[in-house]
Design an enzyme around this catalytic site. Structure first.
Site, PDB file in Angstrom:
ATOM      1  CE  LYS A   1     -39.826   8.826 -30.128  1.00 46.81           C
ATOM      2  NZ  LYS A   1     -38.429   8.710 -29.611  1.00 46.81           N
TER       3      LYS A   1
ATOM      4  CD  GLN B   1     -41.145   7.373 -22.399  1.00 42.01           C
ATOM      5  OE1 GLN B   1     -40.249   7.429 -21.587  1.00 42.01           O
ATOM      6  NE2 GLN B   1     -41.590   8.440 -23.034  1.00 42.01           N
TER       7      GLN B   1
ATOM      8  CE  LYS C   1     -43.139  10.294 -19.615  1.00 44.31           C
ATOM      9  NZ  LYS C   1     -41.708  10.692 -19.541  1.00 44.31           N
TER      10      LYS C   1
ATOM     11  CE  LYS D   1     -35.918   6.906 -20.386  1.00 46.19           C
ATOM     12  NZ  LYS D   1     -36.657   8.174 -20.397  1.00 46.19           N
TER      13      LYS D   1
ATOM     14  CG  ASP E   1     -33.789  10.009 -19.800  1.00 45.28           C
ATOM     15  OD1 ASP E   1     -34.944  10.455 -19.704  1.00 45.28           O
ATOM     16  OD2 ASP E   1     -33.153   9.614 -18.803  1.00 45.28           O
TER      17      ASP E   1
ATOM     18  CG  ASN F   1     -33.571  19.081 -22.861  1.00 44.89           C
ATOM     19  OD1 ASN F   1     -34.711  18.649 -22.724  1.00 44.89           O
ATOM     20  ND2 ASN F   1     -33.216  19.804 -23.907  1.00 44.89           N
TER      21      ASN F   1
HETATM   22  N1  LIG Z   1     -35.019  15.226 -22.059  1.00 44.54           N
HETATM   23  C1  LIG Z   1     -36.273  14.918 -22.210  1.00 44.54           C
HETATM   24  O1  LIG Z   1     -36.869  15.168 -23.259  1.00 44.54           O
HETATM   25  C2  LIG Z   1     -37.040  14.302 -21.104  1.00 44.54           C
HETATM   26  C3  LIG Z   1     -36.478  14.106 -19.850  1.00 44.54           C
HETATM   27  N2  LIG Z   1     -37.255  13.626 -18.844  1.00 44.54           N
HETATM   28  C4  LIG Z   1     -36.708  13.445 -17.497  1.00 44.54           C
HETATM   29  O2  LIG Z   1     -36.254  14.691 -16.993  1.00 44.54           O
HETATM   30  C5  LIG Z   1     -35.166  14.483 -16.086  1.00 44.54           C
HETATM   31  C6  LIG Z   1     -33.992  15.320 -16.522  1.00 44.54           C
HETATM   32  O3  LIG Z   1     -33.573  14.903 -17.830  1.00 44.54           O
HETATM   33  P1  LIG Z   1     -32.744  15.852 -18.811  1.00 44.54           P
HETATM   34  O4  LIG Z   1     -32.925  17.270 -18.435  1.00 44.54           O
HETATM   35  O5  LIG Z   1     -33.053  15.411 -20.177  1.00 44.54           O
HETATM   36  O6  LIG Z   1     -31.274  15.362 -18.491  1.00 44.54           O
HETATM   37  P2  LIG Z   1     -29.920  16.169 -18.535  1.00 44.54           P
HETATM   38  O7  LIG Z   1     -28.850  15.172 -18.580  1.00 44.54           O
HETATM   39  O8  LIG Z   1     -29.968  17.235 -19.565  1.00 44.54           O
HETATM   40  O9  LIG Z   1     -29.942  16.880 -17.116  1.00 44.54           O
HETATM   41  C7  LIG Z   1     -30.079  16.157 -15.942  1.00 44.54           C
HETATM   42  C8  LIG Z   1     -29.960  17.105 -14.793  1.00 44.54           C
HETATM   43  O10 LIG Z   1     -30.222  16.429 -13.575  1.00 44.54           O
HETATM   44  C9  LIG Z   1     -29.107  16.526 -12.712  1.00 44.54           C
HETATM   45  N3  LIG Z   1     -28.965  15.253 -12.028  1.00 44.54           N
HETATM   46  C10 LIG Z   1     -28.821  14.027 -12.562  1.00 44.54           C
HETATM   47  N4  LIG Z   1     -28.701  13.119 -11.601  1.00 44.54           N
HETATM   48  C11 LIG Z   1     -28.781  13.795 -10.450  1.00 44.54           C
HETATM   49  C12 LIG Z   1     -28.716  13.416  -9.097  1.00 44.54           C
HETATM   50  N5  LIG Z   1     -28.540  12.135  -8.754  1.00 44.54           N
HETATM   51  N6  LIG Z   1     -28.869  14.388  -8.152  1.00 44.54           N
HETATM   52  C13 LIG Z   1     -29.058  15.676  -8.514  1.00 44.54           C
HETATM   53  N7  LIG Z   1     -29.116  16.093  -9.780  1.00 44.54           N
HETATM   54  C14 LIG Z   1     -28.971  15.161 -10.716  1.00 44.54           C
HETATM   55  C15 LIG Z   1     -27.918  16.803 -13.619  1.00 44.54           C
HETATM   56  O11 LIG Z   1     -26.897  17.479 -12.933  1.00 44.54           O
HETATM   57  C16 LIG Z   1     -28.575  17.675 -14.670  1.00 44.54           C
HETATM   58  O12 LIG Z   1     -28.690  18.996 -14.221  1.00 44.54           O
HETATM   59  C17 LIG Z   1     -34.938  12.984 -16.058  1.00 44.54           C
HETATM   60  O13 LIG Z   1     -35.723  12.414 -15.021  1.00 44.54           O
HETATM   61  C18 LIG Z   1     -35.501  12.529 -17.397  1.00 44.54           C
HETATM   62  O14 LIG Z   1     -35.873  11.178 -17.377  1.00 44.54           O
HETATM   63  C19 LIG Z   1     -38.581  13.389 -19.005  1.00 44.54           C
HETATM   64  C20 LIG Z   1     -39.174  13.562 -20.210  1.00 44.54           C
HETATM   65  C21 LIG Z   1     -38.435  13.935 -21.379  1.00 44.54           C
HETATM   66  O1  LIG Z   2     -38.591  11.734 -26.815  1.00 43.29           O
HETATM   67  C1  LIG Z   2     -38.542  10.571 -26.491  1.00 43.29           C
HETATM   68  O2  LIG Z   2     -38.787   9.627 -27.204  1.00 43.29           O
HETATM   69  C2  LIG Z   2     -38.048  10.213 -25.108  1.00 43.29           C
HETATM   70  C3  LIG Z   2     -38.643  10.981 -24.007  1.00 43.29           C
HETATM   71  C4  LIG Z   2     -38.382  10.292 -22.726  1.00 43.29           C
HETATM   72  O3  LIG Z   2     -37.449   9.520 -22.585  1.00 43.29           O
HETATM   73  C5  LIG Z   2     -39.276  10.516 -21.623  1.00 43.29           C
HETATM   74  O4  LIG Z   2     -40.400  10.965 -21.865  1.00 43.29           O
HETATM   75  O5  LIG Z   2     -38.913  10.204 -20.477  1.00 43.29           O
END
Ligand SMILES: NC(=O)C1=CN([C@@H]2O[C@H](COP(=O)(O)OP(=O)(O)OC[C@H]3O[C@@H](n4cnc5c(N)ncnc54)[C@H](O)[C@@H]3O)[C@@H](O)[C@H]2O)C=CC1
Ligand SMILES: O=C(O)CCC(=O)C(=O)O
Length: 443
Positions: free
Chosen positions: A89, A110, A113, A125, A165, A239
């Site tokens: 997952k 992961q 976590k 992943k 992600d 997100n």
């Molecule tokens: N969406 C989810 O449910 C989860 C996300 N994450 C982690 O949270 C982080 C953000 O993911 P999301 O919000 O889902 O992605 P997203 O695509 O919705 O947003 C990513 C954000 O980070 C910024 N970003 C990306 N690369 C960058 C860089 N090199 N320098 C500066 N800003 C940068 C983008 O501009 C955007 O604002 C990632 O590390 C992801 O792995 C962790 C757990 C769950």
């Molecule tokens: O909801 C999921 O399965 C993915 C969440 C994820 O990619 C993360 O925890 O970094």
């Protein structure tokens, strides 16, 4: 050389071009020393050598046709890291920086976590070096279909359940789900983060950001404190960042920064979440648009969020975005808590500095586990073919984050390192996986 150091050296030698993977393994394994010492049977069973090696790595060609009729070719990945406690997952990252080392680091994190969530999910992943930025909707759809055409043969509701992600949101999950269903002729919960009309869970969109704030809230509650009146710095504007901002402000804090890959904003009145959602979720535009439409907001090119004075820092963008100079500035400006919304946003030296300075540090594998936990709840709803209310899911999410806080706090105390939540999270996450692997024999 200790068993742990020996395995770290082997990982460095075998994965020279994967710095993020080496970083993640080093952090986890070093903090497991006391557990490994207490369990000599782990060394006898080469448990660490096995846990750092993915069960399966899938790398594949993704050919698709752009709007100009030109054939584009991307490289796709799925790393099925560990299935000791449940089906693989973890999310799918769509970003030009994606490579095998990054997907392996994310898959490795992961494992622990997912174990911390208490739900039966293994670690995996995936992703692709495709850049959704600037692509038309039809291009994104054709890419997602091409990606799923290969991925479909490797996943399934009881085998491997991907999700979103960076770069993969509701739109991309929808296109991938449609293609999976067409190829396999089966309607099943093979992806999470689905639209609500085809098996998605209420509160999955909000879950990672809300969960991040819930775990900090529980820490604060246990120390007779709260978010009320606190100044918070958030990085990112995707997100995780959006919903962390929303929940922190609902609890009485003021979030004064957000960022994207080109710049960041300082909004002294507190981020307007509706405007941020309009700019980022609806228009998919730059933060310059946010700054242009709101009085009193400063826009800065480049990086720099962490020079802003705050009580609580919530990095929610990407890996290694919080460097040693950033944490020096945070500490100098009085920051007391840093909780990771992103995966591994803080470098190893920056993490050590924060811990030495007495800043409360909650690592991503605990702090951002609310997303995958709610994905686990989506899987449960799909299995029983029911949908729970927003309140029901949100209450379960909050309960899980509270339990994660106490699990990591108890584990740190148990091994004599009270307040070291890096150790607490790694140990608490590892124990369940290690028990399961030992019970299942040499596989
Ligand atoms: N969406 C989810 O449910 C989860 C996300 N994450 C982690 O949270 C982080 C953000 O993911 P999301 O919000 O889902 O992605 P997203 O695509 O919705 O947003 C990513 C954000 O980070 C910024 N970003 C990306 N690369 C960058 C860089 N090199 N320098 C500066 N800003 C940068 C983008 O501009 C955007 O604002 C990632 O590390 C992801 O792995 C962790 C757990 C769950
Ligand atoms: O909801 C999921 O399965 C993915 C969440 C994820 O990619 C993360 O925890 O970094």
């Amino acid at each position: 050389m200790s068993y742990v150091d020996n395995v770290i050296e082997q990982v460095k030698a075998k994965n020279v071009e994967q710095p993020e993977f080496i970083q993640a393994v080093t952090e986890v394994l070093q903090s497991l020393e006391p557990v490994i010492e207490a369990h000599p049977e782990y060394e006898a069973a080469s448990l660490l050598e096995r846990i750092v090696e993915p069960e399966r790595v899938i790398m594949f060609r993704v050919p698709w046709v752009d709007d100009a009729g030109k054939v584009q070719v991307n490289r796709g990945f799925r790393v099925q890291f560990n299935s000791a406690i449940g089906p693989y997952k973890g999310g799918l990252r769509l970003h030009p920086s994606v490579n095998l080392g990054i997907i392996k680091f994310l898959g490795f994190e992961q494992i622990f976590k997912n174990s911390l969530t208490t739900l039966p999910m293994g670690g995996g992943k995936g992703g692709c070096d495709f850049d959704p930025k600037g692509k038309s909707d039809m291009e994104v759809m054709r890419f997602c279909q091409a990606f799923m055409t290969e991925l479909a043969r490797h996943i399934g509701a009881d085998t491997d359940v991907p999700a979103g992600d960076i770069g993969t949101g509701a739109r991309e999950i929808g296109y991938m789900f449609g293609q999976y269903k067409k190829i396999k002729n089966v309607f099943e919960g093979v992806l999470t983060g689905k639209g609500l009309s085809f098996g998605g869970s209420l509160a999955r969109t909000e879950a990672t950001g809300y969960g991040l704030v819930y775990i900090v809230e529980e820490y604060l509650r246990c120390h007779d404190d709260s978010f009320e009146g606190k100044t918070v710095c958030v990085s990112g504007s995707g997100n995780v960042a959006i919903y962390a901002t929303q929940k922190a402000q609902q609890l009485g804090a003021k979030v004064v920064t957000v960022s994207d890959s080109t710049g960041w904003v300082y909004d002294p009145a507190g981020i307007d979440v509706d405007l941020l959602k309009q700019v980022k979720e609806v228009e998919r535009a730059r933060l310059t648009e946010y700054a242009a439409r709101r009085e009193g907001v400063e826009y800065h090119e480049g990086r720099g969020v962490w020079v802003t004075p705050c009580d609580i820092a919530l990095p929610c963008a990407t890996q290694n975005e919080v460097l040693i100079d950033d944490v020096k500035a945070l500490v100098a400006n009085g920051c007391k808590i840093l909780a990771e919304g992103a995966n591994m946003p803080t470098t190893l030296d920056a993490t050590e500095y924060l811990q030495e300075q007495g800043v409360v540090f909650i690592p991503g594998k605990a702090a951002n586990a609310g997303g995958v936990a709610t994905s686990g709840l989506e899987m449960s709803q799909n299995s029983e073919r029911l949908s729970w209310t927003f309140e029901e899911v949100d209450a379960k999410l909050k309960g899980i984050m509270v339990s994660i806080y106490h699990a990591i706090d108890d584990a740190a105390k148990h091994y004599g390192h009270e307040g070291n939540y890096v150790m607490g999270a790694n140990i608490a996450g590892f124990e369940k996986v290690a028990n399961a692997m030992m019970a299942q024999g040499i596989v």
